[in-house]
Design an enzyme around this catalytic site. Structure first.
Site: not given
Length: 497
Positions: A211, A425
């Site tokens: 993170h 995608d």
């Protein structure tokens, strides 16, 4: 498994629903013991399922940048490297079979795209080091990221129930395997990716990352770069920008705002949440549930955001079921994305641009007041964020040695609905689900939850909140949550007739 029960529950959990129930033909009898006994109907309790399947995993491998990259050292910002962000975050994206891509292998295509993307995002192929004053920096070594190819004998449809009703996260370890010695903060790979083919022709893209390198928006930028190259692009449409010096403390640092949430001693081991028997569940907020909760608020709060409403509800009920002492302090930290507030950040910046303003209160006040009290506290926390607040907080990070110990019992709910994990995608279409699938993250397990867009198997769009609590507290939480949900459903059925 469904079973009919007669339902008893504390008056405190039903008071907010009295206005809804008064419009129905139900007769409620309030007993002297301050409990409602509803005996005019039966309630179907929400089922839980055990979800298991077999996965064949290949040995982990390293993916390095497709072309040579610079060997250099890059400092993280002071917003990146404070203690509260020094942990790994896992996420899952689920993709359906695309008949137009029959014969194309998502593993092969994504692997090649990762190698080419790392040429642009080469710091991800390096390793974190820690310097004087606990300052983190990346040594851009080009060592690469970890990758696993896998196949599972399970269909995508089976995961819909698992995400909402699974009573265990054992399956999670199968689709995002933990390679030994790979999950450290320094001197470890910064990214781990596993692509698992499913027997229905779909696949799961699983990723775990450090993170300190990026927040959700920054990570999605990286994931979309992989996706664009997987679809045939030569380079990402948005080029990555490092420039972490834009978010560093002043010299000399100076505190110009109050940060009372970081002034006090953190929870001690004697009173901390026990982490040896933690349970994980996914809480689904349907439009009906959200609408019913909103109706319990006073008029001036009914226009509050979805996030404020759900975060307040979960925080308050979580505190109730933990059964803390009334005088204990609890603290809600509200992640605020600063990208729209800091004009100097260039397009393509992918570091952490988050602050966590907070509000403190006592258990007695939070649990003894209606839901609107918690909503107002969360709104008050969000309103703290100004340019000066951000500068002051960065200075505080440096002055406290990058360790911001939170007062009281801390809890964070992060809103991921607009981050865009599901928009990624790779050529098979957008993900049918994208985001985090556990509430057991962070430096203190069980203190972070997320609001994630989710559509259940009935096509109902709502918000999913992964939750992690001690097992007994989780039982109490689910009993209260299911109880209130069933009341709302019954009221809705009566009102529709």
């Amino acid at each position: 498994m469904n079973k009919s029960v007669e339902w008893f529950f504390n008056i405190h959990s039903l008071l907010s629903f009295i206005p809804l129930l008064l419009n129905t033909s139900f007769i409620l009898t309030l007993t002297h013991s301050l409990y409602f006994h509803i005996s005019l109907f039966h309630i179907s309790m929400m089922p839980t399922i055990d979800f298991t399947f077999k996965v064949r995993k290949c040995e982990s491998e390293v993916i390095v940048p497709a072309n040579p990259t610079p060997h250099e050292f890059k400092q993280l910002s002071d917003m990146d490297d404070h203690q509260d962000l020094r942990f790994q975050i896992p996420l899952l994206n689920f993709y359906e079979h695309n008949p137009n891509l029959e014969g194309r292998d998502p593993v092969k295509i994504i692997k090649e795209a990762i190698a080419r993307t790392l040429v642009f995002y080469y710091p991800f192929a390096g390793r974190l080091r820690e310097g004087p004053g606990r300052k983190l920096f990346v040594e851009c070594t080009g060592e690469g990221i970890l990758f696993i190819e896998a196949d599972a004998d399970v269909t995508l449809g089976q995961f819909g129930d698992a995400l909402q009703f699974s009573s265990s996260l054992s399956w999670f370890q199968d689709v995002i395997n933990n390679v030994p010695n790979s999950d450290g903060i320094v001197n470890s790979p910064l990214l781990f990716i596993q692509v698992t083919r499913l027997k229905c022709g779909g696949f799961i893209f699983a990723l775990r990352y450090n993170h300190t390198m990026a927040d959700g928006f920054g990570l999605v930028q990286f994931m979309k770069a992989i996706a664009e190259i997987a679809r045939g692009a030569y380079a990402p449409s948005i080029f990555p920008i490092w420039q972490r010096a834009l978010l560093t403390a002043r010299d000399p640092p100076r505190i110009t705002c109050r940060h009372p949430e970081y002034d006090q001693v953190p929870v001690t081991n004697d009173t901390a949440i026990p982490i040896d028997n933690m349970a994980h569940r996914f809480i689904f907020f349907s439009p009906l549930k959200i609408s019913a909760l909103r109706q319990t608020l006073p008029a001036h709060l009914r226009h509050c955001s979805f996030f404020e409403l759900i975060a307040a509800y979960v925080w308050r009920l979580r505190t109730i079921v933990l059964q803390l002492s009334p005088e204990e302090e609890v603290c809600f930290l509200c992640p605020v994305n600063l990208r729209s507030k800091i004009n100097s950040l260039p397009l393509g910046y992918y570091g952490n641009v988050l602050v966590f303003p907070a509000e403190l209160t006592t258990v007695a006040n939070l649990c003894g007041n209606p839901l609107g009290y918690a909503v107002e506290l969360i709104r008050k926390a969000k309103a703290k964020v100004t340019n000066e607040y951000v500068k002051s907080l960065l200075d505080l990070v440096v002055m406290k040695g990058r360790s911001l110990s939170t007062a009281g019992w801390p809890y964070i709910v992060s809103d991921l609905r607009r981050v865009g994990f599901e928009e990624v995608d790779f050529g098979w279409g957008k993900a049918i689900y994208g985001g985090l699938t556990t509430g057991g993250l962070g430096t203190i397990p069980g203190t972070i939850s997320f609001c994630i867009p989710f559509m259940n198997k009935n096509g109902e769009k709502g918000i999913m909140v992964p939750l992690c609590l001690p097992a007994l507290a989780m039982e109490r939480f689910m009993a209260e949550f299911d109880a209130s949900t069933n009341v709302e459903q019954l009221v809705d059925e009566v009102d529709s007739h």
